[in-house]
Motif scaffolding. Structure first.
Motif, PDB file in Angstrom:
ATOM      1  N   HIS A   1       0.843  -1.198   0.000  1.00  0.00           N
ATOM      2  CA  HIS A   1       0.000   0.000   0.000  1.00  0.00           C
ATOM      3  C   HIS A   1       0.877   1.247   0.000  1.00  0.00           C
ATOM      4  CE1 HIS A   1      -3.600  -2.380   0.901  1.00  0.00           C
ATOM      5  NE2 HIS A   1      -2.847  -3.057   1.745  1.00  0.00           N
ATOM      6  N   PRO A   2       0.430   2.302  -0.642  1.00  0.00           N
ATOM      7  CA  PRO A   2       1.157   3.573  -0.585  1.00  0.00           C
ATOM      8  C   PRO A   2       0.715   4.389   0.623  1.00  0.00           C
ATOM      9  CG  PRO A   2      -0.649   3.774  -2.137  1.00  0.00           C
ATOM     10  CD  PRO A   2      -0.708   2.363  -1.591  1.00  0.00           C
ATOM     11  N   SER A   3       1.521   5.370   0.985  1.00  0.00           N
ATOM     12  CA  SER A   3       1.145   6.306   2.046  1.00  0.00           C
ATOM     13  C   SER A   3       0.280   7.411   1.458  1.00  0.00           C
ATOM     14  CB  SER A   3       2.397   6.931   2.671  1.00  0.00           C
ATOM     15  OG  SER A   3       3.181   5.961   3.332  1.00  0.00           O
ATOM     16  N   ASN A   4      -0.751   7.819   2.176  1.00  0.00           N
ATOM     17  CA  ASN A   4      -1.604   8.906   1.699  1.00  0.00           C
ATOM     18  C   ASN A   4      -0.772  10.130   1.339  1.00  0.00           C
ATOM     19  OD1 ASN A   4      -3.871   7.389   2.041  1.00  0.00           O
ATOM     20  ND2 ASN A   4      -4.749   8.613   3.686  1.00  0.00           N
ATOM     21  N   GLY A   5      -1.123  10.733   0.193  1.00  0.00           N
ATOM     22  CA  GLY A   5      -0.396  11.910  -0.264  1.00  0.00           C
ATOM     23  C   GLY A   5       0.794  11.576  -1.140  1.00  0.00           C
ATOM     24  N   TYR A   6       0.929  10.302  -1.522  1.00  0.00           N
ATOM     25  CA  TYR A   6       2.077   9.892  -2.324  1.00  0.00           C
ATOM     26  C   TYR A   6       1.965  10.396  -3.764  1.00  0.00           C
ATOM     27  CZ  TYR A   6      -0.563   6.357  -4.946  1.00  0.00           C
ATOM     28  OH  TYR A   6      -1.460   5.727  -5.781  1.00  0.00           O
TER      29      TYR A   6
ATOM     30  N   VAL B   1       0.705  17.634   2.173  1.00  0.00           N
ATOM     31  CA  VAL B   1      -0.372  17.436   1.194  1.00  0.00           C
ATOM     32  C   VAL B   1      -1.701  17.443   1.940  1.00  0.00           C
ATOM     33  CG1 VAL B   1      -1.370  15.863  -0.506  1.00  0.00           C
ATOM     34  CG2 VAL B   1       1.111  16.117  -0.358  1.00  0.00           C
ATOM     35  N   GLN B   2      -2.641  18.243   1.490  1.00  0.00           N
ATOM     36  CA  GLN B   2      -3.946  18.317   2.152  1.00  0.00           C
ATOM     37  C   GLN B   2      -5.102  17.968   1.221  1.00  0.00           C
ATOM     38  OE1 GLN B   2      -3.121  22.346   4.307  1.00  0.00           O
ATOM     39  NE2 GLN B   2      -4.343  21.108   5.713  1.00  0.00           N
ATOM     40  N   LYS B   3      -4.782  17.666  -0.040  1.00  0.00           N
ATOM     41  CA  LYS B   3      -5.811  17.245  -0.987  1.00  0.00           C
ATOM     42  C   LYS B   3      -5.376  15.937  -1.631  1.00  0.00           C
ATOM     43  CE  LYS B   3      -7.636  21.854  -2.119  1.00  0.00           C
ATOM     44  NZ  LYS B   3      -7.946  22.821  -3.216  1.00  0.00           N
ATOM     45  N   TYR B   4      -6.265  14.948  -1.575  1.00  0.00           N
ATOM     46  CA  TYR B   4      -5.963  13.630  -2.114  1.00  0.00           C
ATOM     47  C   TYR B   4      -7.021  13.246  -3.146  1.00  0.00           C
ATOM     48  CZ  TYR B   4      -3.738  13.598   2.517  1.00  0.00           C
ATOM     49  OH  TYR B   4      -3.031  13.939   3.645  1.00  0.00           O
ATOM     50  N   ASP B   5      -6.620  12.393  -4.108  1.00  0.00           N
ATOM     51  CA  ASP B   5      -7.632  11.852  -5.012  1.00  0.00           C
ATOM     52  C   ASP B   5      -8.204  10.593  -4.385  1.00  0.00           C
ATOM     53  OD1 ASP B   5      -5.837   9.770  -5.433  1.00  0.00           O
ATOM     54  OD2 ASP B   5      -5.232  10.441  -7.432  1.00  0.00           O
ATOM     55  N   GLN B   6      -9.041   9.876  -5.118  1.00  0.00           N
ATOM     56  CA  GLN B   6      -9.747   8.719  -4.544  1.00  0.00           C
ATOM     57  C   GLN B   6      -8.811   7.567  -4.194  1.00  0.00           C
ATOM     58  OE1 GLN B   6     -12.272   6.659  -7.474  1.00  0.00           O
ATOM     59  NE2 GLN B   6     -11.274   7.850  -9.084  1.00  0.00           N
TER      60      GLN B   6
ATOM     61  N   GLY C   1      -5.795   8.111  -2.791  1.00  0.00           N
ATOM     62  CA  GLY C   1      -4.868   8.569  -1.769  1.00  0.00           C
ATOM     63  C   GLY C   1      -3.670   9.292  -2.314  1.00  0.00           C
ATOM     64  N   ARG C   2      -3.593   9.478  -3.649  1.00  0.00           N
ATOM     65  CA  ARG C   2      -2.485  10.221  -4.242  1.00  0.00           C
ATOM     66  C   ARG C   2      -2.649  11.716  -3.974  1.00  0.00           C
ATOM     67  NH1 ARG C   2      -2.925   6.844  -9.604  1.00  0.00           N
ATOM     68  NH2 ARG C   2      -4.591   8.318 -10.014  1.00  0.00           N
ATOM     69  N   ALA C   3      -1.522  12.423  -3.984  1.00  0.00           N
ATOM     70  CA  ALA C   3      -1.570  13.872  -3.881  1.00  0.00           C
ATOM     71  C   ALA C   3      -2.351  14.423  -5.062  1.00  0.00           C
ATOM     72  CB  ALA C   3      -0.166  14.442  -3.862  1.00  0.00           C
ATOM     73  N   ALA C   4      -3.393  15.190  -4.801  1.00  0.00           N
ATOM     74  CA  ALA C   4      -4.214  15.752  -5.885  1.00  0.00           C
ATOM     75  C   ALA C   4      -3.435  16.845  -6.583  1.00  0.00           C
ATOM     76  CB  ALA C   4      -5.525  16.299  -5.327  1.00  0.00           C
ATOM     77  N   MET C   5      -3.477  16.823  -7.890  1.00  0.00           N
ATOM     78  CA  MET C   5      -2.760  17.812  -8.689  1.00  0.00           C
ATOM     79  C   MET C   5      -3.621  19.064  -8.870  1.00  0.00           C
ATOM     80  SD  MET C   5      -0.033  16.157  -9.043  1.00  0.00           S
ATOM     81  CE  MET C   5       0.878  17.138 -10.226  1.00  0.00           C
TER      82      MET C   5
END
Length: 334
Positions: free
Chosen positions: A133-138, A323-328, A330-334
């Motif tokens: 699993h990746p870490s949130n905000g990756y 990072v305070q915005k993530y996509d569905q 858990g990646r860092a939202a662009m």
């Protein structure tokens, strides 16, 4: 795709679904002979249905990254130690690829062992790999040919460490702890990442927190900012160890940031741990300083400048942003 199997051989495949890659579309071989393919090298997967079933067959059909090894055999039909070795080599390579943060394999991976008789491949065994699993905000990182080649170097490093069972026992336990952490979710990830680094710094009883912050600045660029985040990460690890919520160490931040700060620290320590073990597995001279607890203790008794010279270029963990915005996913939202 079609592939010419050997007439009589033992074989193993590691198939990965929904892997994020930047690889050429055609099959190619790594320096150790492992084939890298964009799909399972069998035109009609239906020939394997009776061995693995329809559900597993569908998974194989969706694989977009396949690692394949094959070697001649006088008794291809027997599932034996040769299959175990081929299987283990592919598993270990897959595990070590995850020392690059951000690799994506959303549907997981499978390992298959089998044989080829008169050029016709048959499957004897199939098992599902544990999921990472990746870490949130990756930020996702593609699997590339250079990283696959680097994975072979890391695998050779592990084999060298395991050759003498009396050596590298602490470092190997630390590596296993890091790999365990990469399979965890939530605050248990940070807990395992910090523990994996503790295996390398060999802290004294009663001084773990201060020595963690100081000694990790051999692996990471030394600065007051680095020291502060290392202390925070250690406190989050301690809270997790004692079953507290991990954001207790983030009380100095606005409430809206605390969870995100915890994930930032998780990504930073993940990167630090992966960097440290990648360096050890890649460099036999450096690795020798971690062969026994006595050798590790001697390494940490060296002056800071000498120790940092031996280690080489440090990682700048302060570059990892909040990072305070993530996509569905858990990646860092662009």
């Amino acid at each position: 795709m079609t592939f010419q199997f050997q007439n009589n051989s033992k074989l193993a495949l590691l198939t990965v679904n929904q892997a994020y890659t930047e690889l050429q579309g055609l099959p190619f071989r790594l320096s150790d002979g492992t084939w890298v393919m964009p799909s399972v090298p069998v035109t009609d997967l239906g020939i394997w249905k009776k061995w693995i079933g329809s559900i597993r067959l569908e998974r194989l059909g969706r694989a977009n990254l396949v690692l394949f090894v094959e070697e001649p055999s006088d008794n291809p039909e027997i599932l034996d130690a040769a299959h175990h070795r081929l299987d283990n080599d592919l598993r270990r390579l897959f595990f070590l690829l995850h020392l690059q943060s951000g690799i994506e394999c959303w549907e997981g991976a499978d390992v298959l062992c089998g044989s080829s008789e008169t050029g016709v491949p048959a499957i004897r065994q199939m098992s599902q790999m544990p999921k990472f699993h990746p870490s949130n905000g990756y930020r996702r990182a593609p699997i590339t040919k250079p990283w696959l080649e680097d994975g072979l170097v890391l695998r050779a490093g592990v084999a060298a460490m395991e050759a003498d069972k009396t050596q590298f026992r602490r470092a190997l336990r630390g590596l296993n702890t890091l790999l365990k952490g990469l399979k965890e979710t939530g605050q248990d990830r940070l807990h395992q990442f910090v523990r994996s680094v503790e295996a390398l710094i060999l802290p004294s009883i009663g001084s773990t927190r201060s020595q963690f912050a100081h000694r990790c600045q051999t692996f990471a660029r030394a600065s007051e900012d680095t020291r502060a985040l290392l202390l925070e990460a250690f406190d989050m690890r301690s809270d997790t160890e004692h079953l507290h919520e991990w954001d207790r160490a983030a009380k100095g931040y606005p409430a809206s940031q605390r969870e995100d700060r915890c994930w930032q620290r998780t990504r930073q320590i993940e990167q630090l741990a992966c960097h440290a073990y990648t360096r050890l597995l890649s460099d036999a001279t450096l690795r020798a300083h971690f062969r026994t607890e006595a050798a590790i203790a001697a390494f940490w008794k060296l002056p800071d400048d000498k120790r940092r010279e031996l280690w080489g270029t440090p990682l700048d963990v302060t570059l990892e942003p909040l990072v305070q915005k993530y996509d569905q996913w858990g990646r860092a939202a662009m």
